[in-house]
Design a protein around this motif. Structure first.
Motif, short mmCIF file in Angstrom:
data_model
loop_
_atom_site.label_atom_id
_atom_site.label_comp_id
_atom_site.label_asym_id
_atom_site.label_seq_id
_atom_site.Cartn_x
_atom_site.Cartn_y
_atom_site.Cartn_z
N ASN A 3 27.71 19.97 -30.26
CA ASN A 3 28.96 20.20 -30.97
C ASN A 3 30.16 20.29 -30.04
OD1 ASN A 3 27.54 20.20 -33.35
ND2 ASN A 3 27.27 22.41 -33.37
N THR A 4 29.95 20.43 -28.74
CA THR A 4 31.07 20.56 -27.83
C THR A 4 31.79 19.24 -27.61
OG1 THR A 4 29.64 20.23 -25.92
CG2 THR A 4 30.02 22.50 -26.60
N PHE A 5 31.13 18.12 -27.88
CA PHE A 5 31.73 16.80 -27.74
C PHE A 5 31.70 16.12 -29.10
CE2 PHE A 5 29.91 17.69 -23.55
CZ PHE A 5 31.06 17.56 -22.78
N PRO A 6 32.89 15.81 -29.65
CA PRO A 6 32.91 15.14 -30.95
C PRO A 6 32.61 13.64 -30.82
CG PRO A 6 35.14 15.45 -30.15
CD PRO A 6 34.21 16.13 -29.15
N GLY A 7 32.12 13.07 -31.88
CA GLY A 7 31.95 11.62 -31.89
C GLY A 7 30.52 11.18 -32.04
N GLN A 8 30.33 9.92 -31.77
CA GLN A 8 29.04 9.28 -31.88
C GLN A 8 28.11 9.75 -30.74
OE1 GLN A 8 28.19 7.22 -34.41
NE2 GLN A 8 30.21 7.71 -35.28
N PRO A 9 26.82 9.54 -30.89
CA PRO A 9 25.88 9.99 -29.84
C PRO A 9 26.21 9.46 -28.45
CG PRO A 9 24.67 9.36 -31.80
CD PRO A 9 26.11 9.01 -32.05
N MET A 10 26.66 8.22 -28.34
CA MET A 10 27.00 7.68 -27.02
C MET A 10 28.24 8.36 -26.45
SD MET A 10 24.73 5.70 -25.92
CE MET A 10 25.49 4.90 -24.55
N GLN A 11 29.19 8.72 -27.30
CA GLN A 11 30.37 9.44 -26.84
C GLN A 11 29.99 10.85 -26.37
OE1 GLN A 11 32.68 9.02 -30.42
NE2 GLN A 11 34.03 7.48 -29.46
N ILE A 12 29.07 11.46 -27.08
CA ILE A 12 28.58 12.78 -26.70
C ILE A 12 27.89 12.70 -25.34
CG2 ILE A 12 26.94 14.60 -27.30
CD1 ILE A 12 27.54 13.94 -30.26
N LEU A 13 27.04 11.69 -25.18
CA LEU A 13 26.34 11.50 -23.92
C LEU A 13 27.34 11.25 -22.79
CD1 LEU A 13 23.71 11.12 -22.32
CD2 LEU A 13 23.82 8.69 -22.92
N HIS A 14 28.33 10.43 -23.03
CA HIS A 14 29.35 10.15 -22.01
C HIS A 14 30.06 11.43 -21.59
CE1 HIS A 14 33.44 8.99 -20.64
NE2 HIS A 14 32.75 8.09 -19.97
N GLY A 15 30.41 12.27 -22.55
CA GLY A 15 31.07 13.54 -22.22
C GLY A 15 30.19 14.45 -21.39
N LYS A 16 28.93 14.52 -21.74
CA LYS A 16 27.99 15.36 -20.99
C LYS A 16 27.80 14.83 -19.57
CE LYS A 16 25.33 17.15 -24.87
NZ LYS A 16 24.00 17.23 -25.50
N MET A 17 27.69 13.51 -19.45
CA MET A 17 27.51 12.91 -18.11
C MET A 17 28.76 13.14 -17.25
SD MET A 17 24.51 11.39 -17.98
CE MET A 17 24.55 10.00 -16.90
N LYS A 18 29.92 13.06 -17.85
CA LYS A 18 31.17 13.28 -17.12
C LYS A 18 31.24 14.72 -16.63
CE LYS A 18 35.96 11.94 -17.48
NZ LYS A 18 36.99 11.36 -18.33
N ARG A 19 30.82 15.66 -17.47
CA ARG A 19 30.82 17.08 -17.08
C ARG A 19 29.79 17.33 -15.99
NH1 ARG A 19 29.67 21.24 -21.74
NH2 ARG A 19 27.67 20.21 -21.54
#
Length: 93
Positions: A3-19
């Motif tokens: 829930n910390t990253f909104p959007g599609q699963p790939m967008q969520i993954l991208h946000g987590k990888m960036k962090r």
């Protein structure tokens, strides 16, 4: 966590990888940063302990300190070799 990253699963993954990238960069810098100076410092520390052992009556404390310093130096040298090996591969590519 999702829930910390909104959007599609790939967008969520991208946000987590960036962090995660920032965390890994700081870990790498703390663990392997200036590895050559750490090796040199450890060699000097070991040489001082070995001089104390030779110049005085060696105590079990000094001998155990020497053993631990040798172990630490070996692990640092291994890490330094790995660092330079990886660095040479990057330069060649």
């Amino acid at each position: 966590m999702a829930n910390t990253f909104p959007g599609q699963p790939m967008q969520i993954l991208h946000g987590k990888m960036k962090r995660l990238k920032n965390v890994l960069k700081s870990f790498n810098k703390d663990k392997f940063g200036e590895i050559s100076s750490k090796v040199a410092d450890k060699k000097n520390e070991l040489a001082d302990v070995q001089k104390n052992i030779l110049n005085s009556n060696p105590s079990t404390k000094l001998i155990s300190l020497e053993k631990s310093l040798v172990f630490e130096l070996q692990s640092l040298v291994t890490a330094e070799e790995s660092f330079f090996r990886q660095k040479s591969r990057i330069i060649l590519i």
